[in-house]
Design an enzyme around this catalytic site. Structure first.
Site, PDB file in Angstrom:
ATOM      1  N   ASP A  44       0.845  -1.192   0.000  1.00 55.95           N
ATOM      2  CA  ASP A  44       0.000   0.000   0.000  1.00 55.95           C
ATOM      3  C   ASP A  44       0.882   1.245   0.000  1.00 55.95           C
ATOM      4  O   ASP A  44       1.680   1.441   0.916  1.00 55.95           O
ATOM      5  CB  ASP A  44      -0.891  -0.017   1.254  1.00 55.95           C
ATOM      6  CG  ASP A  44      -2.010   1.013   1.207  1.00 55.95           C
ATOM      7  OD1 ASP A  44      -1.754   2.146   0.749  1.00 55.95           O
ATOM      8  OD2 ASP A  44      -3.125   0.693   1.636  1.00 55.95           O
ATOM      9  N   CYS A  84      -7.063   3.691  -1.915  1.00 57.79           N
ATOM     10  CA  CYS A  84      -7.011   2.252  -1.620  1.00 57.79           C
ATOM     11  C   CYS A  84      -8.096   1.412  -2.290  1.00 57.79           C
ATOM     12  O   CYS A  84      -7.835   0.595  -3.166  1.00 57.79           O
ATOM     13  CB  CYS A  84      -7.062   2.043  -0.109  1.00 57.79           C
ATOM     14  SG  CYS A  84      -5.712   2.855   0.771  1.00 57.79           S
ATOM     15  N   LYS A 132      -4.171  -7.492   3.713  1.00 53.06           N
ATOM     16  CA  LYS A 132      -5.109  -6.460   3.275  1.00 53.06           C
ATOM     17  C   LYS A 132      -5.693  -6.764   1.906  1.00 53.06           C
ATOM     18  O   LYS A 132      -4.967  -6.968   0.936  1.00 53.06           O
ATOM     19  CB  LYS A 132      -4.399  -5.099   3.249  1.00 53.06           C
ATOM     20  CG  LYS A 132      -5.321  -3.932   2.939  1.00 53.06           C
ATOM     21  CD  LYS A 132      -4.616  -2.609   3.127  1.00 53.06           C
ATOM     22  CE  LYS A 132      -5.582  -1.439   2.921  1.00 53.06           C
ATOM     23  NZ  LYS A 132      -4.967  -0.135   3.210  1.00 53.06           N
ATOM     24  N   HIS A 255      -2.421  25.125  -8.559  1.00 48.24           N
ATOM     25  CA  HIS A 255      -3.675  24.792  -9.224  1.00 48.24           C
ATOM     26  C   HIS A 255      -4.765  24.727  -8.161  1.00 48.24           C
ATOM     27  O   HIS A 255      -4.536  24.231  -7.048  1.00 48.24           O
ATOM     28  CB  HIS A 255      -3.521  23.443  -9.933  1.00 48.24           C
ATOM     29  CG  HIS A 255      -4.684  23.071 -10.795  1.00 48.24           C
ATOM     30  ND1 HIS A 255      -5.834  22.498 -10.281  1.00 48.24           N
ATOM     31  CD2 HIS A 255      -4.883  23.179 -12.132  1.00 48.24           C
ATOM     32  CE1 HIS A 255      -6.684  22.277 -11.273  1.00 48.24           C
ATOM     33  NE2 HIS A 255      -6.134  22.690 -12.399  1.00 48.24           N
ATOM     34  N   ASP A 317      -1.133  -0.515  -4.586  1.00 44.66           N
ATOM     35  CA  ASP A 317      -2.408   0.060  -5.016  1.00 44.66           C
ATOM     36  C   ASP A 317      -2.234   1.474  -5.563  1.00 44.66           C
ATOM     37  O   ASP A 317      -2.984   1.924  -6.420  1.00 44.66           O
ATOM     38  CB  ASP A 317      -3.443   0.025  -3.890  1.00 44.66           C
ATOM     39  CG  ASP A 317      -2.953   0.671  -2.588  1.00 44.66           C
ATOM     40  OD1 ASP A 317      -1.782   1.097  -2.525  1.00 44.66           O
ATOM     41  OD2 ASP A 317      -3.747   0.735  -1.629  1.00 44.66           O
ATOM     42  N   HIS A 318      -1.244   2.206  -5.051  1.00 50.72           N
ATOM     43  CA  HIS A 318      -0.941   3.572  -5.502  1.00 50.72           C
ATOM     44  C   HIS A 318       0.389   3.951  -4.893  1.00 50.72           C
ATOM     45  O   HIS A 318       1.038   3.125  -4.222  1.00 50.72           O
ATOM     46  CB  HIS A 318      -2.036   4.556  -5.072  1.00 50.72           C
ATOM     47  CG  HIS A 318      -2.429   4.419  -3.636  1.00 50.72           C
ATOM     48  ND1 HIS A 318      -1.606   4.832  -2.601  1.00 50.72           N
ATOM     49  CD2 HIS A 318      -3.528   3.880  -3.045  1.00 50.72           C
ATOM     50  CE1 HIS A 318      -2.183   4.566  -1.452  1.00 50.72           C
ATOM     51  NE2 HIS A 318      -3.353   3.982  -1.684  1.00 50.72           N
TER      52      HIS A 318
END
Length: 531
Positions: A44, A84, A132, A255, A317-318
């Protein structure tokens, strides 16, 4: 586990070199050999750029380096949604986020959704999962879902504790994230006690929490996770001299969506260079601990003589911004958040190879079916990675033809006050928001500007138009954004009605309580106006 620390840190490479002939058999034609076992280790929040130059100079990751020597590393692998549950929903379904409507950490797949693991079990694979998962609906905190539902409300509230570091333990303490180590131990024992005896192939999944930041109870009731925690043992694996201090725009030049994200993540205050360097160093140390768990799995496969029969996949996941663009966490299309690690090694696959093609987590589903020799459904968003890993012609492997030259990522959750869509193709990263016109898009040339500091959207309108046309051919994103807005409002109304007279008390004491309680009526009025 071995005395003195994880085997993967020191002995893994030597052990495998000594048994190289057994561990790495000569490739044979796929049709002439039994179906491979598969092990997928998914962590994760690991920044994929740490798996190749120059990012890999910041921290010692021996297990990842081993996989690179004996397998393939993907240089441009992306999450399909940088948070997630939606990201994992894409990985387990093979479908883009807008197709499964996995809008936030509360809204993922249905519990009975047929995953690639379900299909592999149906076709004769032994299956096992540890750790997980987080791809089905109904999980995560109330704060997390309410923050996502109310992102269109006209207020600005800090939803996290200020990011910080915490040193724990001593120089010999390597088991810091105990939950992950227990699950790793379970996976190792399963390999050594059960998988070694199977006559049919197996698929093993290990899900790790690391290197996700730890909870921050100092932030009060309903606290979030803004603590980067490690021990001296892991911190010594970090090369402080190689840590890059990210450049930040001034708050007034950010931004507008980035400013909202930075504010809600409690990152708009003053940070010294030392604070930023420490946050990044502690994060890299957490990555080193993650790598050691991967090493334990590889070592268990080697010890049982299963490594030469098993395809090992490592991903996340990222990523984690670790203070890039004045943010921590994910929920962003910047590289630190959206770029994931993807390494694959196994029998018949290319070794010491780097693949520049853009790929994403929806590709895991068809890849698993390809490995198991199960027909791949034609409605998937992803494409099998096996042709890239075996140098097969794309047309030979997929009736759908060659994989597209782009990947899609989208985000609809908390800490961002708009739906976000990212198209990554060639040197370009195109990011657009909401309906495509109400918020300025972003365009980055990742070859010339890998840190994504210069938005070229106004300078290259023709390129923006061309990329937007491709994006709209994939997803009618203004319509999706509108659907998410309606979903958020309806979910919030239902939740509010379920609380009755307790509504004011509950909403005031979510993660944003420190700001909310300063002017409770003002924020309740803003919600009423939105509704």
């Amino acid at each position: 586990m071995r005395d003195g620390g994880p085997l993967g840190l020191a002995g893994l490479a030597l052990l495998l070199m000594a048994t190289g002939a057994e561990a790495r058999p000569r490739p044979v034609a796929p049709g002439d050999q039994p179906r491979s076992n598969v092990v997928l280790v998914a962590c994760d929040s690991l920044d994929g750029r740490l798996t190749f130059l120059p990012g890999n100079q910041t921290v010692d990751l021996p297990s990842i380096n081993f996989m690179k020597r004996h397998g393939t590393v993907f240089l441009n692998a992306y999450t399909n949604s940088p948070i997630c549950c939606p990201s994992r929903a894409a990985m387990w379904s093979g479908l883009f986020t807008h197709i499964t409507e996995s809008w936030n950490n509360f809204k993922g797949l249905d519990p009975d959704y047929v995953t690639w693991m379900d299909l592999m079990e149906k076709h004769g694979y032994h299956t096992q999962k540890f750790g997980k998962l987080d791809f089905t609906s109904g999980h995560h905190s109330v704060s997390n879902r309410v923050e996502a539902w109310t992102r269109d409300v006209n207020f600005l509230l800090r939803q996290e504790g200020r990011p910080m570091v915490k040193l724990t333990g001593h120089r010999k303490q390597f088991r810091v994230m105990e939950t992950d180590w227990r699950n790793t131990d379970k996976a190792v024992n399963w390999i050594k006690e059960e998988a070694v005896n199977f006559t049919q192939p197996f698929i093993l999944y290990l899900g790790l929490n690391l290197p996700h930041p730890y909870p921050s109870p100092y932030a009060g009731e309903n606290f979030g996770s803004s603590t980067f925690l490690t021990s001296p043992y892991w911190l010594e694996k970090v090369n402080y001299e190689a840590i890059k201090i990210p450049k930040w725009s001034s708050l007034s030049e950010m931004h507008p969506v980035d400013y909202y994200s930075s504010y809600t993540k409690n990152c708009t205050g003053e940070f010294t260079k030392e604070e930023v360097r420490n946050i990044r160093a502690f994060y890299y140390a957490m990555c080193a601990e993650t790598d050691a768990m991967l090493g334990e799995i590889i070592s268990a496969l080697r010890d049982t003589r299963l490594l030469g029969k098993t395809i090992v996949i490592f991903t996340a996941d990222h990523g984690e911004l670790a203070m890039e663009h004045r943010q921590f966490y994910k929920m962003s299309m910047y590289e630190g958040s959206s770029h994931v690690p993807l390494l694959v090694m196994g029998p018949g696959l290319r070794e010491q190879h780097q693949i520049p093609n853009v790929v994403s987590l929806v590709d895991i589903y068809p890849t698993m079916l390809d490995i198991a020799r199960i027909p791949v459904p034609q409605n998937l968003s992803g494409y099998s990675l096996i042709p890239l890993l075996r140098e097969k012609a794309e047309s030979e492997a997929s009736p759908r033809g060659p994989r597209p030259s782009w990947v899609l990522s989208e985000f609809h959750g908390c800490n961002v006050n708009s739906s976000v869509y990212m198209l990554r193709t060639g040197k370009w990263k195109y990011i657009t928001y909401s309906d495509g016109s109400s918020v300025l898009p972003q365009l980055f040339d990742l070859t010339a500007d890998p840190d994504e500091l210069t938005n070229l959207a106004l300078k290259f309108p023709v390129t923006v138009h061309s990329l937007d046309k491709i994006l709209r051919s994939i997803v009618n994103y203004p319509k999706v954004s509108s659907s998410v807005q309606e979903y958020n409002k309806q979910q919030f109304i239902s939740w509010k009605q379920s609380l009755g007279h307790n509504y004011s008390s509950v909403i005031a004491n979510l993660r944003w309580h420190q700001d909310w309680l300063k002017d409770q009526k003002k924020y309740e009025d803003a919600i009423d106006k939105w509704l």
